[in-house]
Design a protein around this motif. Structure first.
Motif, short mmCIF file in Angstrom:
data_model
loop_
_atom_site.label_atom_id
_atom_site.label_comp_id
_atom_site.label_asym_id
_atom_site.label_seq_id
_atom_site.Cartn_x
_atom_site.Cartn_y
_atom_site.Cartn_z
N ASP A 89 1.04 -1.19 -0.07
CA ASP A 89 0.01 0.12 0.07
C ASP A 89 0.93 1.21 -0.10
OD1 ASP A 89 -2.43 -1.22 -0.15
OD2 ASP A 89 -2.52 -1.30 2.37
N ARG A 90 1.92 1.18 0.95
CA ARG A 90 2.73 2.43 0.98
C ARG A 90 3.52 2.69 -0.19
NH1 ARG A 90 4.41 1.14 5.56
NH2 ARG A 90 3.27 2.49 6.88
N ALA A 91 3.95 1.66 -0.77
CA ALA A 91 4.85 1.95 -2.13
C ALA A 91 3.87 2.28 -3.24
CB ALA A 91 5.19 0.51 -2.67
N GLU A 92 2.65 1.82 -3.28
CA GLU A 92 1.58 2.42 -4.24
C GLU A 92 1.19 3.71 -3.92
OE1 GLU A 92 0.91 0.96 -6.85
OE2 GLU A 92 -1.37 1.44 -7.44
N LEU A 93 1.00 4.16 -2.84
CA LEU A 93 0.48 5.27 -2.55
C LEU A 93 1.77 6.42 -3.00
CD1 LEU A 93 -1.11 7.55 -1.09
CD2 LEU A 93 -0.30 7.03 1.12
N LEU A 94 2.86 6.12 -2.59
CA LEU A 94 3.96 6.76 -3.06
C LEU A 94 4.22 7.05 -4.54
CD1 LEU A 94 6.84 5.78 -0.36
CD2 LEU A 94 5.49 7.98 -0.31
N ARG A 95 3.91 5.97 -5.22
CA ARG A 95 4.13 5.86 -6.72
C ARG A 95 2.89 6.93 -7.24
NH1 ARG A 95 1.49 3.91 -11.07
NH2 ARG A 95 -0.11 2.80 -9.81
N LEU A 96 1.72 6.84 -6.56
CA LEU A 96 0.69 7.40 -7.10
C LEU A 96 0.75 9.31 -6.78
CD1 LEU A 96 -2.36 5.29 -6.31
CD2 LEU A 96 -1.58 5.84 -8.66
N LEU A 97 1.33 9.40 -5.59
CA LEU A 97 1.85 10.91 -5.37
C LEU A 97 2.84 11.41 -6.19
CD1 LEU A 97 1.49 10.75 -1.51
CD2 LEU A 97 -0.20 11.35 -3.29
N HIS A 98 3.84 10.48 -6.39
CA HIS A 98 4.96 10.84 -7.46
C HIS A 98 4.33 11.38 -8.82
CE1 HIS A 98 8.96 9.71 -5.57
NE2 HIS A 98 7.99 9.91 -4.46
N LYS A 99 3.36 10.33 -9.13
CA LYS A 99 2.98 10.25 -10.35
C LYS A 99 1.98 11.93 -10.67
CE LYS A 99 0.33 7.68 -13.82
NZ LYS A 99 -0.30 6.54 -14.26
N ILE A 100 1.20 12.31 -9.50
CA ILE A 100 0.59 13.57 -9.65
C ILE A 100 1.64 14.68 -9.90
CG2 ILE A 100 -0.65 15.13 -8.07
CD1 ILE A 100 -2.13 12.90 -6.83
N LEU A 101 2.82 14.56 -9.18
CA LEU A 101 3.56 15.55 -8.97
C LEU A 101 4.46 15.60 -10.40
CD1 LEU A 101 4.94 15.32 -5.65
CD2 LEU A 101 3.76 17.19 -6.27
N ALA B 80 -9.97 17.14 -11.11
CA ALA B 80 -9.59 16.43 -11.97
C ALA B 80 -8.41 16.91 -12.76
CB ALA B 80 -10.73 15.97 -12.90
N GLY B 81 -8.52 17.83 -13.13
CA GLY B 81 -7.43 18.75 -14.00
C GLY B 81 -6.05 18.73 -13.27
N ALA B 82 -6.19 18.94 -11.82
CA ALA B 82 -5.02 19.15 -11.00
C ALA B 82 -4.31 17.87 -10.92
CB ALA B 82 -5.22 19.80 -9.59
N ALA C 274 -8.19 6.91 -14.27
CA ALA C 274 -9.50 6.43 -13.12
C ALA C 274 -9.22 5.38 -12.24
CB ALA C 274 -10.52 6.20 -14.16
N ASP C 275 -8.23 4.60 -12.76
CA ASP C 275 -7.77 3.48 -12.03
C ASP C 275 -6.86 3.84 -10.94
OD1 ASP C 275 -9.24 1.49 -13.13
OD2 ASP C 275 -7.97 0.62 -14.16
N ASP C 276 -6.17 4.78 -11.21
CA ASP C 276 -5.11 5.41 -10.42
C ASP C 276 -5.83 6.24 -9.33
OD1 ASP C 276 -2.70 4.54 -11.62
OD2 ASP C 276 -2.55 6.17 -12.88
N ARG C 277 -6.57 7.26 -9.67
CA ARG C 277 -7.43 7.90 -8.85
C ARG C 277 -8.23 7.07 -7.76
NH1 ARG C 277 -9.21 10.84 -12.42
NH2 ARG C 277 -7.79 12.51 -12.38
N ALA C 278 -8.97 6.23 -8.27
CA ALA C 278 -9.83 5.27 -7.33
C ALA C 278 -8.78 4.64 -6.29
CB ALA C 278 -10.34 4.16 -8.12
N GLU C 279 -7.65 4.10 -6.64
CA GLU C 279 -6.62 3.37 -5.96
C GLU C 279 -5.96 4.42 -4.95
OE1 GLU C 279 -6.03 0.62 -5.40
OE2 GLU C 279 -3.97 0.36 -4.63
#
Lengths: 165, 165
Positions: free
Chosen positions: A145-157, B135-137, B143-148
Motif C-alpha cells: 500500500d505504502r509503495a503504491e501510495l508513494l507511486r501515485l503521489l509521485h505520478k501526480i507531481l 480532475a485537472g490538477a 481512473a484506476d489510479d485515482r480510485a486507488e
DNA sequence: TATTGTTATACTCTATAACTATA
DNA sequence: TATAGTTATAGAGTATAACAATA
C-alpha cells in the motif's frame, strides 16, 4: 454507521455529531489529500510532542545536508517554501546554531547553506525518529500500500517514481 | 557537491534549483502528502483564481447543505476545523448571506446551520467547477489510479472505502 | 534590467485558553 | 460540572509587494 434518516423537508432536523455526512466530498482528491495530510501530521505530533525540530525545519535541514553548496532560494523552490518564509526558517535555524549562511564571492547576492556539526547531529536524530513516526502514522498501510501510495503521489507531481524506501 | 548538469553556457550556479536532491525524503509518506497537497491546491487556484469561495469555505457550505440541522461544532469536528476558526468561517459566510445560524429552543447553547438560497446556488456552481479543477490538477492519474489513491487515503484515515460515508 | 534575498503586511489556519450562556 | 460556542492571542505558513544589493 447509520445513515441518519432525516426528513428532507424538515428545515431543522437535528443531526447527531457523529452522523455528519461528507457526501461525495470523500471522492475529491484534493479534499482527501488535505484531510489525510492534516491527520498524519496530527498523529506524528501527538505521538511525540518533544521533537527538536518542526517537520518543516527538519525537511530544510535534511535537504541542506544532502545538497552542500545549494542556494537558499533553490532549496526553498524545491520544497515549495516561499522565499520570504525561508528567510525566517533559516534565520531561526542559524540562531540555534544548526545551519550556517555563506555568501560566495562569485555571486554575492546569493546565500549558500551548510549544516553545522550540531545541525548534522540533530538531523540524524530526527531522521531516525521520523522514520518510525511516519510509519506509525500510516500503520494502516502495508508495505505494498505504502509503495503504491508513494507511486501515485509521485505520478501526480510528475516526479520519477522512487526506487524504494 | 552533487552532480549538477551545468553546461558551459550556464551562468555559474553550483546547484541549480532543479538539481536540488531530496534524498530519501520522497519515500516519506508525510512529506509526499504535504508536497502533493500543496501542489494540487496550487494548480487549482492557478487554473482559476476567481472562484467565489475558498476551498475551506466550499467544504463547509457543501457539508452544511448535505446535513441540514447539523450543529456547527459537529461539522467542524468532521472537517477537522477548530471550533474557534469555524466561528470565523461561519461568520464570514453568514455576512455574505450564504448560510444562516439557527439556535434551536431545545438546546440554546447549540447553533444549527442551513444554507440560504444564495448559498445553495454558490455551492452548486462551485461543485461543478471544482470537479473539473480537481480532475485537472490530478490529470496525470487515470481512473484506476485515482480510485486507488482514494482507497489508500481512506485506509490511512480508517474511513470506509466505499462510495459515500 | 533581472536576480537573490530580506522586510513588511495581510490573510489562512492551528493551538491554547479564557470566557459566556446554557444544560 | 459539563457542553457549545465565542473571543483573544500566539504562532506557522501563504500571498504579495516593496526594497537593497548584486549581477
Amino acid at each position: 454507521m447509520t445513515a441518519a434518516p432525516q426528513g428532507s423537508d424538515d428545515p431543522v432536523a437535528p443531526v447527531p455529531a457523529d452522523a455528519v455526512a461528507l457526501g461525495d466530498l470523500d471522492g475529491s482528491v484534493s479534499f482527501m489529500l488535505r484531510i489525510a495530510q492534516v491527520t498524519v501530521y496530527d498523529r506524528i505530533f501527538s505521538a511525540e510532542a518533544d521533537l527538536p525540530l518542526k517537520l518543516g525545519e527538519h525537511t530544510v535541514l535534511k535537504v541542506v545536508g544532502d545538497n552542500p553548496g545549494a542556494r537558499q532560494g533553490a532549496i526553498a523552490d524545491k520544497l515549495m517554501i516561499k522565499w520570504s518564509h525561508m528567510t525566517k526558517v533559516v534565520s531561526g535555524l542559524e540562531e540555534r546554531g544548526l545551519v550556517e549562511r555563506y555568501v560566495p564571492p562569485q555571486d554575492r547576492r546569493s546565500v549558500f547553506l551548510r549544516l553545522t556539526d550540531a545541525g548534522r547531529h540533530v538531523v540524524a536524530d530526527m531522521n531516525l525518529r521520523l522514520d518510525a513516526l511516519d510509519a506509525g502514522a500510516t500503520a494502516a498501510l502495508d508495505a505494498d500500500d505504502r509503495a503504491e501510495l508513494l507511486r501515485l503521489l509521485h505520478k501526480i507531481l510528475g516526479w520519477p517514481s522512487a526506487t524504494s524506501s
